[in-house]
Design a protein around this motif. Structure first.
Motif, short mmCIF file in Angstrom:
data_model
loop_
_atom_site.label_atom_id
_atom_site.label_comp_id
_atom_site.label_asym_id
_atom_site.label_seq_id
_atom_site.Cartn_x
_atom_site.Cartn_y
_atom_site.Cartn_z
N GLN A 156 -13.18 1.14 -2.23
CA GLN A 156 -14.02 0.43 -1.27
C GLN A 156 -13.24 -0.07 -0.05
OE1 GLN A 156 -16.69 -2.51 -2.88
NE2 GLN A 156 -17.03 -1.36 -4.77
N GLY A 157 -11.95 0.27 0.00
CA GLY A 157 -11.15 -0.13 1.16
C GLY A 157 -10.95 -1.62 1.28
N ARG A 158 -10.86 -2.32 0.14
CA ARG A 158 -10.72 -3.77 0.16
C ARG A 158 -9.37 -4.19 -0.43
NH1 ARG A 158 -15.47 -6.33 1.37
NH2 ARG A 158 -17.30 -4.96 1.47
N PHE A 159 -8.95 -5.40 -0.06
CA PHE A 159 -7.68 -5.89 -0.59
C PHE A 159 -7.68 -7.40 -0.60
CE2 PHE A 159 -3.35 -7.41 -0.55
CZ PHE A 159 -2.77 -6.63 -1.54
N GLN A 160 -7.09 -7.94 -1.66
CA GLN A 160 -6.79 -9.36 -1.77
C GLN A 160 -5.64 -9.49 -2.76
OE1 GLN A 160 -9.83 -12.13 -3.43
NE2 GLN A 160 -9.63 -13.13 -1.44
N ALA A 161 -4.62 -10.24 -2.38
CA ALA A 161 -3.46 -10.38 -3.26
C ALA A 161 -3.86 -11.05 -4.56
CB ALA A 161 -2.37 -11.20 -2.57
N PRO A 162 -3.33 -10.59 -5.69
CA PRO A 162 -3.66 -11.20 -6.98
C PRO A 162 -3.01 -12.56 -7.11
CG PRO A 162 -1.92 -9.59 -7.26
CD PRO A 162 -2.37 -9.48 -5.83
N SER A 163 -3.62 -13.43 -7.90
CA SER A 163 -2.99 -14.71 -8.18
C SER A 163 -1.83 -14.47 -9.13
CB SER A 163 -3.99 -15.69 -8.82
OG SER A 163 -4.38 -15.21 -10.09
N GLU A 164 -0.89 -15.35 -9.12
CA GLU A 164 0.27 -15.21 -9.99
C GLU A 164 -0.08 -15.47 -11.45
OE1 GLU A 164 3.26 -13.98 -9.23
OE2 GLU A 164 2.33 -13.57 -7.29
N HIS A 165 -1.21 -16.13 -11.69
CA HIS A 165 -1.62 -16.44 -13.05
C HIS A 165 -2.73 -15.47 -13.47
CE1 HIS A 165 0.75 -20.08 -12.85
NE2 HIS A 165 0.16 -20.38 -11.71
N GLY A 166 -2.48 -14.74 -14.51
CA GLY A 166 -3.48 -13.82 -15.03
C GLY A 166 -3.80 -12.67 -14.11
N LYS A 167 -2.83 -12.21 -13.35
CA LYS A 167 -3.11 -11.14 -12.41
C LYS A 167 -3.38 -9.83 -13.17
CE LYS A 167 1.68 -9.63 -11.48
NZ LYS A 167 2.72 -9.48 -10.45
N LEU A 168 -4.33 -9.06 -12.64
CA LEU A 168 -4.75 -7.83 -13.28
C LEU A 168 -4.19 -6.59 -12.61
CD1 LEU A 168 -8.51 -8.71 -13.94
CD2 LEU A 168 -6.63 -8.71 -15.58
N PHE A 169 -3.42 -6.77 -11.56
CA PHE A 169 -2.86 -5.61 -10.89
C PHE A 169 -1.63 -6.02 -10.09
CE2 PHE A 169 -5.59 -7.46 -7.70
CZ PHE A 169 -4.96 -7.22 -6.49
N ASP A 170 -0.92 -5.03 -9.66
CA ASP A 170 0.23 -5.21 -8.78
C ASP A 170 -0.01 -4.39 -7.52
OD1 ASP A 170 2.67 -6.10 -7.88
OD2 ASP A 170 3.77 -5.50 -9.68
N TYR A 171 0.87 -4.52 -6.57
CA TYR A 171 0.70 -3.73 -5.34
C TYR A 171 2.06 -3.48 -4.70
CZ TYR A 171 1.11 -8.20 -2.78
OH TYR A 171 1.56 -9.40 -2.28
N ALA A 172 2.07 -2.54 -3.77
CA ALA A 172 3.28 -2.20 -3.04
C ALA A 172 2.93 -2.17 -1.55
CB ALA A 172 3.83 -0.86 -3.53
N TYR A 173 3.73 -1.46 -0.77
CA TYR A 173 3.51 -1.41 0.67
C TYR A 173 3.68 0.01 1.20
CZ TYR A 173 4.84 -6.36 0.05
OH TYR A 173 4.95 -7.65 -0.39
N HIS A 174 3.06 0.23 2.36
CA HIS A 174 3.43 1.32 3.25
C HIS A 174 4.14 0.68 4.44
CE1 HIS A 174 -0.61 2.83 1.62
NE2 HIS A 174 0.29 3.61 1.05
N PHE A 175 5.17 1.31 4.95
CA PHE A 175 5.86 0.74 6.11
C PHE A 175 6.63 1.84 6.83
CE2 PHE A 175 8.41 0.07 2.28
CZ PHE A 175 9.60 0.69 2.61
N ASP A 176 7.02 1.54 8.05
CA ASP A 176 7.80 2.47 8.86
C ASP A 176 9.27 2.36 8.43
OD1 ASP A 176 9.26 3.81 10.85
OD2 ASP A 176 7.82 3.26 12.42
N ALA A 177 9.79 3.42 7.82
CA ALA A 177 11.16 3.38 7.29
C ALA A 177 12.20 3.22 8.40
CB ALA A 177 11.46 4.64 6.48
#
Length: 496
Positions: A135-156
């Motif tokens: 769905q093209g959505r994002f919100q950082a997970p809370s540190e407590h009980g988080k259900l997922f992790d994430y990474a980044y895209h960036f210009d190397a």
């Protein structure tokens, strides 16, 4: 600096070099960390997607996420969308999320397959970041009980200068110069580096981050290369940035299988990274270049750049007083964005051995080498899994990958899954059982026999539980901001 090595010299800049200098200056303050690089040589600089472990690295360095995203035109990454891997027209997600229980009567994937209700949708709809990505959505997970992790895209090409500023602020020194000779000690280690202008750089410990050249470990010390190309035949990559098209940014990488390899698409805030990884034994370079250009979703921002590489690693990555990190130690094609992860793993292990303040003994160095070799092998197996489960027959590469003899470690894991649904894990794994499940499920590769304990849960109860989870995740995601809106708010922090 509380280490037996009072003078540590990092050879080569780029991502690996400045990651190393920044980490050493942070973890071992007060000593001498000198990085030698030459503006004449440049860096590879096309890797623009990362693995969730990068967040732990940034936490170690105290990197502010908003500052990092602004400096590198970064975006968020929830995983990878695979297109046309199992068969043309099919797609699946490998995301950094949670599929609930993996074993026993409440194994989510097992009940999903057992119920086999078309109304439930695909298995990835039971995984929060997969739904977010779709769905093209994002919100950082809370540190407590988080259900997922994430990474980044960036210009190397911007990430290395970002780390360089941090490393220099913390006491690392930069020496500009091209290395023209390496002198050896009596025990076979490195004694001095001679620069083109006649200067000499001396150190007690040398960290080889010189890229594919492997200037110290490969060229000077002659450490043999362990070749993986019979399992991973891709040996070339065309890379080409394109103008950003549209207003919304996808929070995931895309990997599209092609005739003799695959194409990446990586969304940045200012442009889109595109590339084509391919096996030159199955397609010529010009044809591969044309296939890449057809994948661009916007006008090219330059001529495609060709990279040549070999998959594998040095037999040992720590020899005498030389430790190799990054491309100089080995390379596995970037399908799962593991290059930085492997740098970070080697760097963390090395720092642990330096912290006690005494030089590590032979047994410790041997254990370091064995651990890194196993990690290369574990990541290798995970990448091969994407290829060997394909149902495609439309190209020589795909037919060859289906019939090749697998590494014994991978063959055993596939056998365990087929026979009993066991997601077997070795030590030094780069990817957890949930990641292996995502690939098996996405490729339609299921066990031959279901776990009998799945029948302990009535089918209607299993269906209701799956429906509740699916609907709950959909409701949570619907309330989230779009990736573009969240990113815009994040990168504006501290600038208002």
């Amino acid at each position: 600096m509380n280490t037996a090595y009072k003078r540590i010299v990092v050879v080569g800049g780029g991502t690996a070099g400045w990651m190393t200098a920044a980490a050493l200056a942070t973890a071992l303050p007060g000593g001498s960390v000198e990085l030698v690089e030459s503006e004449e040589i440049g860096i590879v600089g096309v890797g623009e997607a990362s693995f969730p472990s990068i967040r732990a690295f940034h936490k170690l360095l105290g990197v502010d996420e908003a500052e990092f995203l602004r400096a590198t035109n970064g975006t968020y990454k929830l995983g990878i969308e695979f297109r046309d891997w199992r068969a043309q027209g099919e797609r699946y997600f490998h995301t950094f999320g949670d599929f609930g229980d993996l074993t026993g009567p409440h194994a989510l994937w097992g009940q999903h397959r057992r119920v086999n209700d078309a109304g439930l949708g695909a298995l990835h709809e039971q995984c929060l970041p997969s739904v977010m990505a779709g769905q093209g959505r994002f919100q950082a997970p809370s540190e407590h009980g988080k259900l997922f992790d994430y990474a980044y895209h960036f210009d190397a090409t911007l990430y290395a200068p970002f780390l360089r500023k941090l490393a220099l602020r913390r006491g690392a020194r930069r020496t500009e110069g091209r290395i023209v000779d390496v002198t050896r000690r009596a025990d076979g280690g490195v004694d001095q580096l001679k620069l083109a202008d006649g200067r000499v750089v001396e150190g007690d410990l040398y960290i080889d981050c010189s890229g594919f050249a492997s200037l110290l470990l490969g060229r000077a010390l002659g450490e043999p290369f362990v070749d993986f190309s019979h399992w991973l035949p891709a040996d070339r990559a065309w890379a080409c940035p394109a103008e950003r098209v549209g207003t919304e940014l996808a929070p995931y990488t895309r990997a599209t299988a092609l005739e003799a390899g695959w194409a990446w698409r990586i969304p940045l805030r200012n442009r889109t990274g595109h590339g084509h990884v391919f096996a030159s034994r199955y397609i010529d370079e010009d044809c591969a270049r044309e296939q890449l250009l057809r994948q661009l979703d916007g006008p090219a921002l330059g001529e495609p750049r060709l990279l040549r590489f070999a998959t594998g690693h040095r037999r040992r990555v720590w020899v005498r007083n030389v430790v190799s990190l990054g491309l100089s130690s080995g390379f596995l094609e970037p399908l799962e964005s593991t290059s930085i992860f492997l740098v970070q793993s080697g760097l963390g292990r090395m720092i642990d051995l330096l912290l006690p303040g005494v030089a590590p003994g032979e047994s410790q160095v041997a254990a370091y080498n064995a651990g890194m070799v196993r990690q290369f092998a574990r990541v290798r197996d995970f990448i091969i899994l994407h290829y060997c489960l394909t149902a495609r027959r439309d190209g020589k590469l795909w037919r060859a990958m289906m019939t090749m003899e697998l590494p014994e470690t991978l063959a055993f894991k596939i056998h365990a899954w087929r026979q009993s649904g066991t997601l077997y894990q070795y030590d030094e794994e780069g990817f957890d059982a949930t990641s292996w499940l995502a690939i098996h499920a996405g490729m339609g590769h299921w066990p031959e026999r279901a776990d009998p304990s799945l029948r302990d849960l009535a089918p209607d109860a299993a269906l209701r539980a799956l429906q509740r989870r699916r609907d709950s995740l959909a409701a949570v995601v619907a309330a989230m901001p779009t990736h573009d809106a969240y990113l815009r708010d994040m990168t504006q922090q501290g600038t208002r």
